[in-house]
Structures are given as structure tokens and as C-alpha cells.
Design an enzyme around this catalytic site. Structure first.
Site, PDB file in Angstrom:
ATOM      1  N   ASN A  72     -14.085 -21.702  -4.458  1.00 31.17           N
ATOM      2  CA  ASN A  72     -14.414 -22.877  -4.974  1.00 31.17           C
ATOM      3  C   ASN A  72     -14.588 -22.637  -6.585  1.00 31.17           C
ATOM      4  O   ASN A  72     -15.468 -21.955  -7.060  1.00 31.17           O
ATOM      5  CB  ASN A  72     -15.818 -23.189  -4.451  1.00 31.17           C
ATOM      6  CG  ASN A  72     -16.500 -24.454  -5.412  1.00 31.17           C
ATOM      7  OD1 ASN A  72     -15.819 -25.353  -5.912  1.00 31.17           O
ATOM      8  ND2 ASN A  72     -17.649 -24.561  -5.020  1.00 31.17           N
ATOM      9  N   LYS A  75     -15.126 -24.685  -8.730  1.00 31.94           N
ATOM     10  CA  LYS A  75     -16.072 -25.519  -9.649  1.00 31.94           C
ATOM     11  C   LYS A  75     -15.327 -26.278 -10.812  1.00 31.94           C
ATOM     12  O   LYS A  75     -14.290 -26.312 -10.668  1.00 31.94           O
ATOM     13  CB  LYS A  75     -17.411 -24.853  -9.764  1.00 31.94           C
ATOM     14  CG  LYS A  75     -18.063 -24.172  -8.806  1.00 31.94           C
ATOM     15  CD  LYS A  75     -19.464 -23.513  -8.833  1.00 31.94           C
ATOM     16  CE  LYS A  75     -19.650 -22.740  -7.675  1.00 31.94           C
ATOM     17  NZ  LYS A  75     -21.161 -22.670  -7.623  1.00 31.94           N
ATOM     18  N   HIS A  96     -21.562 -29.972  -1.219  1.00 35.74           N
ATOM     19  CA  HIS A  96     -21.858 -28.715  -1.860  1.00 35.74           C
ATOM     20  C   HIS A  96     -23.219 -29.061  -2.397  1.00 35.74           C
ATOM     21  O   HIS A  96     -23.508 -29.992  -2.717  1.00 35.74           O
ATOM     22  CB  HIS A  96     -20.659 -28.492  -2.970  1.00 35.74           C
ATOM     23  CG  HIS A  96     -21.032 -26.874  -3.373  1.00 35.74           C
ATOM     24  ND1 HIS A  96     -22.023 -26.819  -4.484  1.00 35.74           N
ATOM     25  CD2 HIS A  96     -20.383 -25.909  -3.005  1.00 35.74           C
ATOM     26  CE1 HIS A  96     -22.081 -25.460  -4.769  1.00 35.74           C
ATOM     27  NE2 HIS A  96     -21.076 -24.866  -3.943  1.00 35.74           N
ATOM     28  N   GLU A 110     -24.568 -28.284  -5.325  1.00 32.24           N
ATOM     29  CA  GLU A 110     -24.415 -28.732  -6.658  1.00 32.24           C
ATOM     30  C   GLU A 110     -24.106 -30.357  -6.651  1.00 32.24           C
ATOM     31  O   GLU A 110     -24.889 -31.022  -7.436  1.00 32.24           O
ATOM     32  CB  GLU A 110     -23.523 -28.055  -7.176  1.00 32.24           C
ATOM     33  CG  GLU A 110     -23.913 -26.601  -7.728  1.00 32.24           C
ATOM     34  CD  GLU A 110     -22.773 -25.638  -7.837  1.00 32.24           C
ATOM     35  OE1 GLU A 110     -21.787 -26.088  -8.363  1.00 32.24           O
ATOM     36  OE2 GLU A 110     -22.929 -24.428  -7.747  1.00 32.24           O
ATOM     37  N   GLU A 124     -24.323 -21.865   2.959  1.00 29.25           N
ATOM     38  CA  GLU A 124     -24.593 -21.567   1.661  1.00 29.25           C
ATOM     39  C   GLU A 124     -26.043 -21.801   1.157  1.00 29.25           C
ATOM     40  O   GLU A 124     -26.561 -22.684   0.627  1.00 29.25           O
ATOM     41  CB  GLU A 124     -23.753 -22.245   0.842  1.00 29.25           C
ATOM     42  CG  GLU A 124     -22.366 -22.206   0.981  1.00 29.25           C
ATOM     43  CD  GLU A 124     -21.478 -22.324  -0.372  1.00 29.25           C
ATOM     44  OE1 GLU A 124     -20.979 -21.648  -0.497  1.00 29.25           O
ATOM     45  OE2 GLU A 124     -21.840 -23.364  -1.112  1.00 29.25           O
ATOM     46  N   GLY A 181     -24.724 -18.428  -6.950  1.00 27.14           N
ATOM     47  CA  GLY A 181     -24.454 -17.745  -8.349  1.00 27.14           C
ATOM     48  C   GLY A 181     -25.815 -16.985  -8.534  1.00 27.14           C
ATOM     49  O   GLY A 181     -26.201 -16.554 -10.006  1.00 27.14           O
ATOM     50  N   SER A 219     -23.072 -15.733  -3.593  1.00 28.10           N
ATOM     51  CA  SER A 219     -23.051 -14.299  -4.303  1.00 28.10           C
ATOM     52  C   SER A 219     -21.849 -13.344  -3.376  1.00 28.10           C
ATOM     53  O   SER A 219     -22.480 -12.067  -3.337  1.00 28.10           O
ATOM     54  CB  SER A 219     -24.354 -13.717  -4.402  1.00 28.10           C
ATOM     55  OG  SER A 219     -25.017 -14.718  -5.239  1.00 28.10           O
ATOM     56  N   GLY A 278     -17.682 -18.782  -4.842  1.00 28.30           N
ATOM     57  CA  GLY A 278     -17.805 -19.566  -6.086  1.00 28.30           C
ATOM     58  C   GLY A 278     -17.255 -18.434  -7.225  1.00 28.30           C
ATOM     59  O   GLY A 278     -16.091 -18.527  -7.431  1.00 28.30           O
TER      60      GLY A 278
HETATM   61  C1  PEP Z   1     -20.453 -21.546  -4.263  1.00 28.43           C
HETATM   62  O1  PEP Z   1     -21.068 -22.458  -5.077  1.00 28.43           O
HETATM   63  O2  PEP Z   1     -19.938 -22.326  -3.256  1.00 28.43           O
HETATM   64  C2  PEP Z   1     -20.662 -20.467  -4.180  1.00 28.43           C
HETATM   65  C3  PEP Z   1     -20.784 -19.575  -2.894  1.00 28.43           C
HETATM   66  O3  PEP Z   1     -20.928 -19.678  -5.417  1.00 28.43           O
HETATM   67  P1  PEP Z   1     -21.242 -18.020  -5.656  1.00 28.43           P
HETATM   68  O4  PEP Z   1     -20.293 -17.508  -4.873  1.00 28.43           O
HETATM   69  O5  PEP Z   1     -20.873 -17.840  -7.040  1.00 28.43           O
HETATM   70  O6  PEP Z   1     -22.687 -17.736  -5.399  1.00 28.43           O
END
Ligand code: PEP
Length: 266
Positions: A16, A18, A108, A110, A178, A184, A224, A245
């Protein structure tokens, strides 16, 4: 083989992006990613890899993938709940279908947090995607506060039930667990935590879509994920891949995550 699960579920590593990389950067990125995976002799039949660029990049990425016959998949990061009409700024599932986009991320955290997407809207987006042959990657997950109040699985389970509520009879969805506190933050869930929730989510898929569909449904972990922790997640019986992400924006790192079978000893 590590990562091949009951029901022949092919592992799925999804990036992703973003709101990162314009269409020119996207072309260069996807070319290099494909070369890197090809150099590593990546077996796409065992581990599917897909990128989820911003809307303005998707046509360029699709052209490159089809023109160069790359084995990478791609998808959008969101879709409208409506098919057409006076919805300024929205993108229809029909347009994604016309581009041959196999996937779309729906719900998601966000989008839920910054755009106040409700469970009802997410259910509509899931339904409209399925009706137009675009497989939804349905994101669910609890915040740190939810975790403290309700434990790890209550919120993701309720979110998935709601997301599937208009899609009885669907046969092809992907679920991404998630935890919001892990996104993040650099603080991933443990593989055991991910497995505990993934198992509950598979029960929900079984309840709503039936046991056979549940067996075949890929459940991803996201939050992460890095090349140093991916193997632990994929060793879990109910975790079939990762939604990545930050680390999906680093070609070497993302390719290394996709090659998780090489780190089974880590
Ligand atoms: C995401 O936003 O879908 C995600 C998993 O982000 P990250 O890997 O940066 O934690």
C-alpha cells in the site's frame, strides 16, 4: 512448503503506497521491483505480489504490467460506494474494472479515521467492488484504546461482519487484519497475536460466506511489517500474507518481504 496453507491459499504480499510516488516514479519503481524479483527468481505461483498506487498512477502501472507481461498484480487504495453520477472526486468500481484492476483496498484505517468512513459505507464499497469483479482487500483492526477496552478480536470481528453484510454469496475477498496501533508505529503485533485474530476473522468469513470460501480466503496481517519479521507471520496457520505500508516503498525491502520463504530460519 512454508506459506502454502490449507485450501491451497497462495501467499499474498501487497504494498500500500498510500499518497506516495507520482506516475513517473511509479513506472520506474515497478520496473525495478519486477527486475529485483526476477533476479531473485521469485515464484509468483507460490507468492503473489501486488502494488496499490495512488489513482493517478494506476493507468501507467497497468500499461507497464500488461505491456511488459509482468506477473505483478495491482489495485486501488479506495473505491466509491456509487457506480456513477454526481459524486465529485469519487472513483467508480466500473473504472477500476475497465482498467483490469484485480484488487481494491476497502476500509483502510486511515480512511476510517480521516475520512470518517462508516461500517455501512465500507459494506457498500465491498459489495460494489465484488459486483464489478474487483476483489476487495477488506481492512479491519482495533485501536490501542479498543485493545484495552475490548481485547484484540472484538472490534476487527465486528468490522468484518459489517463489511460483509451486503455481500452474502461472495466467493472472493481478501481480509487484512491491521491493528491500528501497529500501523506506521514500528511496533508490529506478535505473530501469535496476529494468528489469534486471523483465526477469529476466518470464523466470520465461514459464518457469512461458508466454510469452503473461508478455507480459500487469504487473511493478511498489516502493521509495521518488515523483512525481519515477515517470516514469523507467515508461519502462522491463518496468516496468508501481509499488507505492507512504509516498507513497500523501498524496493529491496519490499522484494525481500515478498521473498519471505528465504527467511524462514529468521
Ligand atoms: C498500512 O498502512 O496498511 C500499513 C500496514 O502500514 P505500515 O506497514 O507502514 O505499518
Amino acid at each position: 512448503m512454508a506459506g502454502v496453507k490449507p485450501g491451497e491459499r497462495v501467499a499474498f504480499i501487497a504494498g500500500n503506497w498510500k499518497m506516495n510516488l507520482d506516475h513517473l516514479q511509479a513506472i520506474a519503481f515497478v520496473q525495478k521491483l519486477a527486475w529485483t524479483l526476477s533476479d531473485a527468481r521469485h515464484d509468483y505461483s507460490a507468492t503473489e505480489v501486488a502494488v496499490f498506487p495512488p489513482f493517478t498512477d494506476i493507468r501507467s502501472v497497468q500499461n507497464l504490467i500488461t505491456g511488459d507481461k509482468l506477473e505483478l498484480g495491482f489495485g486501488a487504495q479506495d473505491v466509491s460506494a456509487h457506480l456513477s453520477g454526481a459524486y465529485t472526486g469519487e472513483i467508480s468500481a466500473l473504472f477500476l474494472k475497465a482498467l483490469g484492476a484485480p484488487y481494491v483496498i476497502v476500509g483502510h484505517s486511515e480512511r476510517r479515521q480521516y475520512h470518517h468512513e462508516s461500517d455501512e459505507q465500507i459494506a457498500e464499497k465491498v459489495a460494489v467492488s465484488i459486483q464489478n469483479d474487483v476483489v476487495p482487500v477488506i481492512c479491519v483492526g482495533e485501536t490501542a484504546e479498543d485493545l484495552e477496552l475490548y481485547g484484540p478480536s472484538a472490534v476487527p470481528v465486528a468490522q468484518l461482519r459489517a463489511a460483509l453484510s451486503l455481500s452474502e454469496g461472495a466467493t472472493n475477498v481478501v481480509v487484512a487484519y491491521e491493528p491500528v496501533w501497529a500501523i506506521g508505529s514500528g511496533q508490529a503485533a506478535t505473530p501469535e497475536q496476529a494468528e489469534q485474530v486471523a483465526e477469529q476473522l476466518r470464523y466470520v468469513v465461514a459464518e457469512v460466506l461458508g466454510g469452503e470460501v473461508a478455507d480459500a480466503t487469504r487473511i493478511l496481517y498489516g502493521g509495521s511489517v518488515k523483512s525481519t519479521n515477515i517470516a514469523g507471520f507467515l508461519r502462522q496457520p491463518n496468516v496468508d500474507g501481509a499488507l505492507v505500508g512504509g516498507a513497500s516503498l523501498d524496493i529491496a525491502e519490499f522484494a525481500s518481504i515478498a521473498q519471505f520463504r528465504k527467511h524462514v530460519g529468521t
